[in-house]
Design an enzyme around this catalytic site. Structure first.
Site, PDB file in Angstrom:
ATOM      1  N   ARG A 145       8.623  76.734  70.948  1.00 37.40           N
ATOM      2  CA  ARG A 145       7.600  77.396  71.772  1.00 37.40           C
ATOM      3  C   ARG A 145       7.138  78.708  71.145  1.00 37.40           C
ATOM      4  O   ARG A 145       6.374  79.480  71.759  1.00 37.40           O
ATOM      5  CB  ARG A 145       8.156  77.642  73.183  1.00 37.40           C
ATOM      6  CG  ARG A 145       7.096  77.865  74.253  1.00 37.40           C
ATOM      7  CD  ARG A 145       7.681  77.849  75.653  1.00 37.40           C
ATOM      8  NE  ARG A 145       8.719  78.832  75.843  1.00 37.40           N
ATOM      9  CZ  ARG A 145       8.513  80.100  76.217  1.00 37.40           C
ATOM     10  NH1 ARG A 145       7.295  80.533  76.444  1.00 37.40           N
ATOM     11  NH2 ARG A 145       9.520  80.924  76.373  1.00 37.40           N
ATOM     12  N   LYS A 146       7.552  78.987  69.926  1.00 38.73           N
ATOM     13  CA  LYS A 146       7.135  80.213  69.229  1.00 38.73           C
ATOM     14  C   LYS A 146       5.745  80.021  68.613  1.00 38.73           C
ATOM     15  O   LYS A 146       5.553  80.099  67.404  1.00 38.73           O
ATOM     16  CB  LYS A 146       8.158  80.577  68.159  1.00 38.73           C
ATOM     17  CG  LYS A 146       9.532  80.914  68.717  1.00 38.73           C
ATOM     18  CD  LYS A 146      10.527  81.191  67.600  1.00 38.73           C
ATOM     19  CE  LYS A 146      11.912  81.477  68.151  1.00 38.73           C
ATOM     20  NZ  LYS A 146      12.914  81.699  67.067  1.00 38.73           N
ATOM     21  N   THR A 147       4.780  79.767  69.486  1.00 39.29           N
ATOM     22  CA  THR A 147       3.418  79.483  69.058  1.00 39.29           C
ATOM     23  C   THR A 147       2.519  80.694  69.291  1.00 39.29           C
ATOM     24  O   THR A 147       2.919  81.663  69.928  1.00 39.29           O
ATOM     25  CB  THR A 147       2.862  78.277  69.824  1.00 39.29           C
ATOM     26  OG1 THR A 147       3.073  78.486  71.226  1.00 39.29           O
ATOM     27  CG2 THR A 147       3.565  76.991  69.403  1.00 39.29           C
ATOM     28  N   HIS A 283       5.696  75.475  62.020  1.00 41.50           N
ATOM     29  CA  HIS A 283       4.425  76.000  62.522  1.00 41.50           C
ATOM     30  C   HIS A 283       4.240  77.503  62.419  1.00 41.50           C
ATOM     31  O   HIS A 283       3.103  77.979  62.376  1.00 41.50           O
ATOM     32  CB  HIS A 283       4.230  75.581  63.987  1.00 41.50           C
ATOM     33  CG  HIS A 283       5.306  76.050  64.921  1.00 41.50           C
ATOM     34  ND1 HIS A 283       5.251  77.241  65.583  1.00 41.50           N
ATOM     35  CD2 HIS A 283       6.467  75.473  65.304  1.00 41.50           C
ATOM     36  CE1 HIS A 283       6.323  77.373  66.337  1.00 41.50           C
ATOM     37  NE2 HIS A 283       7.082  76.300  66.192  1.00 41.50           N
TER      38      HIS A 283
END
Length: 312
Positions: A145-147, A283
């Site tokens: 979730r480190k987006t 990502h």
């Protein structure tokens, strides 16, 4: 346990949330908050532009590029399908975009940035997936979730195109109890019991653990997934094996490894006892795939220019 691969030609665009198109006006509001001064130079004449792939990678982000161009009144004709490999060390025609010159250039940078970022994530995700598969490992590679705030849908989409699991999409998708939750509540058991009162039976509970003892406590309290965070080598695989053997036939749960994982260290985290490997490396800092959009000179203009050169 491994995520199923997409069939050739299978489309992911149809699973995007209905609200994703609402992001596009915001992207344009950020990129062109006032007058488009340079657009005055090129005017409203219909033009054709070629989308070139200039570096190797996996093509991803087709629906975003297409919708961005549609927003400014342009049409896209794709010459390559999403998930195709864009060759390296050569320029490759990926698509043809048609529309008014000013509109083509208005959408150019927003569309290219989105495509480049999404394709970069898909490319690294594919490398991670293939590297894990080459070892015979049957588990799941997942993102995190480190987006980027406001850009999560694009980044999660890139992971899926590349063939890795997107993990949880937001705080509401799954319960993840991390060290701060546990420290604030007093214990792993208390935090699991507390969240079960509100989360109900439909949500999985994933607990971040720093040791075998913590993971064992989490499983005892009813965790569905135990994340052995930053454990490596024998500490990781020995703990995972011991947990699986202790709870065999009694509880069903998954073991996840996470923390500091890179391509070089990927294989060291894989074993038959580990079910999920989650990493932000697919990502967070991946290199973008390079694309450019070039308006094609008109033949008549080119012929006139040649005639003038000859006369001189």
């Amino acid at each position: 346990m491994a995520a199923a691969s997409l069939a050739p030609g299978q489309n992911l665009a149809h699973i995007l949330p209905p609200s994703w198109r609402e992001d596009i006006p915001r992207w344009f509001a950020e990129d062109t908050p006032s007058f488009d001064w340079a657009g005055f130079v090129v005017g409203e004449e219909q033009q054709e532009a070629v989308l070139w792939g200039k570096s190797g990678g996996i093509l991803a982000g087709v629906p975003f590029f297409e919708e961005i161009m549609r927003y400014v009144g342009c049409e896209v004709e794709w010459l390559m399908a999403e998930r195709s490999v864009v060759p390296s060390n050569s320029k490759t025609k990926v698509a043809i975009v048609r529309g008014k010159a000013r509109q083509l250039l208005l959408g150019e940078r927003v569309a290219l940035n989105t495509l480049a970022r999404c394709s970069g994530i898909a490319t690294v995700s594919r490398r991670f997936r293939d590297l894990a598969a080459s070892t015979g490992w049957k588990g799941t590679i997942a993102g995190t979730r480190k987006t980027t705030p406001g850009f999560r849908t694009v980044e999660k989409y890139g992971m899926m195109v590349g063939g890795v699991d997107p993990h949880r999409h937001d705080l509401s998708s799954m319960v993840m109890l991390k060290d701060n939750h546990i420290w604030a509540s007093g214990s792993i058991t208390k935090s699991i019991q507390s969240v079960r009162r509100v989360a109900g039976h439909t949500l999985l509970v994933n607990v971040e653990c720093q040791s075998f003892a913590e993971a064992d406590e989490a499983i005892t309290a009813g965790a569905n997934i135990v994340m052995l965070d930053n454990l490596v080598g024998e500490e990781l695989h020995g703990s995972a094996k011991q947990l699986k053997e202790k709870w065999a036939g009694k509880r069903q749960f998954l073991i996840e490894t996470s923390g500091g994982i890179t391509e070089d260290g990927l294989q060291g985290r894989l074993s038959e006892w580990v079910d999920v490997l989650s990493t932000s490396a697919v990502h967070q800092s991946c290199q973008h795939v390079d694309f450019s959009l070039k308006i094609q000179p008109k033949k008549a203009a080119a012929s006139t220019a040649q005639a003038q050169d000859s006369a001189v």
